[in-house]
Scaffold this active site. Structure first.
Site, PDB file in Angstrom:
ATOM      1  N   CYS A 254       0.831  -1.206   0.000  1.00 43.26           N
ATOM      2  CA  CYS A 254       0.000   0.000   0.000  1.00 43.26           C
ATOM      3  C   CYS A 254       0.870   1.262   0.000  1.00 43.26           C
ATOM      4  CB  CYS A 254      -0.981  -0.034   1.169  1.00 43.26           C
ATOM      5  SG  CYS A 254      -2.388   1.097   0.961  1.00 43.26           S
TER       6      CYS A 254
ATOM      7  N   HIS B 230      -3.574  -5.246   1.028  1.00 47.67           N
ATOM      8  CA  HIS B 230      -3.230  -5.664   2.395  1.00 47.67           C
ATOM      9  C   HIS B 230      -3.645  -7.119   2.599  1.00 47.67           C
ATOM     10  CE1 HIS B 230      -2.142  -1.751   4.088  1.00 47.67           C
ATOM     11  NE2 HIS B 230      -3.181  -1.216   3.460  1.00 47.67           N
TER      12      HIS B 230
END
Length: 470
Positions: free
Chosen positions: A341, A444
């Site tokens: 991310c 994630h």
């Protein structure tokens, strides 16, 4: 607003952060579910960058997601209606019912809390109407006297839910009896009446060593009994709200019968979703080190740049610490570098913030390890996602990001998002170098997929004979 439904409930409070509230609440959710009750967790307000995504695309605290899983029910944002995500020392993003609602700081703190309280009550009422019992979790300590006026997660919530409260203390930290008695001393009489028992958490050794301490505590602490002593449990990975728990990772012993795979993760000031690395920490033969200084990096097998709630600010911090050069040196000597991310965005050539979402508007150089460019906009992506990796492997995870990252110079995507929520997709995501020495993705939860985790560790020299059953 009228009183909530007459649904049985219990509140778990702590003498301080990381005392064990989340652990006890998770355990109670599982115990009650196994006894046949439809049970739901509830935390009125989280302050954490450790967040997850529901099936409907709403953002909520990771601890309540795991508690819902322990209860055998689908996580819903009613279980954590307010999530505060710190972005700076004095400002947090407000997530209300899973969506961005605005920002809270020292100037609007009291006013916004008053506005949010009716939303919290409404979420609880909806939840209480659907379940047999509710397990509530508090935050920090109920005796934080400077914050009581704005409380909507501790004893004010217990009073609204008609929930008796248990107070958890951490004996491993030291001073547990003073912490329990001191908390009671700072409460008002009507608040003390809600506390029905103490739990002593993280006890090592023979419980007989406590002698008559619990009797003395009851005498000194307004007659409240100690209802149980919970042993110190190793290898237990219940998501923490506070990143302070990462300081204990370095002290965990490594179960290994040969070479240890060394994985370094920069401990960013605004690190987010840090529990996604617990699966790596739990693997035998793997050492995960969270580092703050360049000299701590050394020559690991791999470096993972984690997610961040303030990507540009953390990138500036990374450079100030000299960690950018330490990462480049380690990579030049053979360390694999990965980014998740915000960490993936940092690996690129440039990050642009035209709206000033990450601070002041401007362009900022990235680490330059991947030929990508990220532009931060106003839209926030929150999805549960299914990704097909470049090698064909399917992995599940979740997305929480605002930046849009473009690939440059013909670099290949790390994978393709093939499903978001219940919708089919075909959205390339991430990037990877041709020699696989650098890669990144917005997804994630990647390391929670055992086939990927084991294959990745094997690429670093990890022997599968060490692995635990997934």
């Amino acid at each position: 607003m009228t009183a909530p439904p007459d649904t049985p409930a219990i509140m778990i409070l702590g003498t301080h952060s990381s005392a064990g509230k989340s652990l006890v609440a998770t355990a109670l959710c599982r115990i009650l579910a196994r006894r046949g009750y439809r049970v739901a967790p509830f935390k009125a307000q989280n302050m954490s960058n450790n967040a997850g995504v529901t099936s409907e695309g709403g953002e909520m605290g990771r601890a309540q997601i795991v508690q819902a899983e322990a209860a055998g029910v689908e996580p819903h944002t009613d279980m954590n209606p307010v999530l505060l995500k710190p972005e700076a020392d004095h400002r947090s993003q407000v997530i209300l019912h899973g969506r961005v609602h605005g920002y809270i700081d020292s100037k609007n703190w009291f006013d916004l809390k008053r506005q949010l309280w009716p939303e919290v009550q409404a979420a609880y009422r909806r939840l209480a109407g659907r379940f047999d019992v509710i397990v509530l979790e508090g935050a920090g300590s109920p005796a934080e006297i400077n914050l009581k006026a704005g409380d909507m997660v501790n004893l004010r919530m217990a009073r609204f839910a008609n929930a008796p409260a248990l107070l958890v203390g951490d004996i491993d930290r030291g001073g547990v009896f003073a912490a329990l008695a001191g908390t009671m001393l700072l409460l008002e009489p009507e608040e003390r009446s809600l506390i029905k028992g103490f739990l002593i958490n993280k006890f090592r050794g023979d419980v007989r060593l406590l002698g008559n301490a619990m009797d003395v505590l009851q005498e000194k602490a307004f007659g409240v009994p100690t209802l149980g002593v919970i042993p110190y449990i190793t290898d237990l990975y219940i998501p923490d709200e506070d990143a302070v728990s990462l300081d204990r990772v370095a002290n965990r012993p490594v179960d290994a019968d040969g070479q240890v795979i060394d994985v370094v993760i920069p401990y960013l000031p605004h690190i987010s979703n840090f529990d996604e690395f617990d699966a790596l920490v739990a693997e035998p033969g793997v050492r995960v080190r969270f580092v703050r200084r360049a000299e701590e990096v050394g020559q690991p097998h791999a470096i993972i740049l984690p997610g961040s709630k303030a990507v540009i600010a953390d990138l500036v911090w990374l450079r100030r610490q000299g960690l950018d050069e330490a990462i480049r040196r380690a990579h030049a000597r053979g360390a694999q570098v990965a980014g998740i991310c915000g960490g993936y965005q940092m690996l690129g050539r440039e990050l642009e913030d035209p709206l000033g979402r990450e601070g002041g508007p401007g362009r900022f150089p990235g680490l330059g390890l991947l030929p990508t460019r990220t532009v931060f906009g106003s839209e926030k992506h929150t999805h549960r996602s299914l990704m097909r990796l470049h090698d064909g492997l399917l992995v599940t995870g979740y997305e929480i990001h605002t930046g849009e990252t473009a690939l440059l110079d013909g670099v290949s995507p790390f994978g393709v998002i093939v499903r978001r929520g219940g919708r089919a997709e075909h959205a390339p995501d991430g990037a990877h170098a041709s020699d696989a020495s650098v890669w990144g993705t917005h997804l994630h939860g990647l390391f929670e997929n055992a086939p990927f985790r084991h294959a990745w560790l094997a690429s670093l020299g990890w022997r599968r004979s060490r692995q635990r059953s997934a």
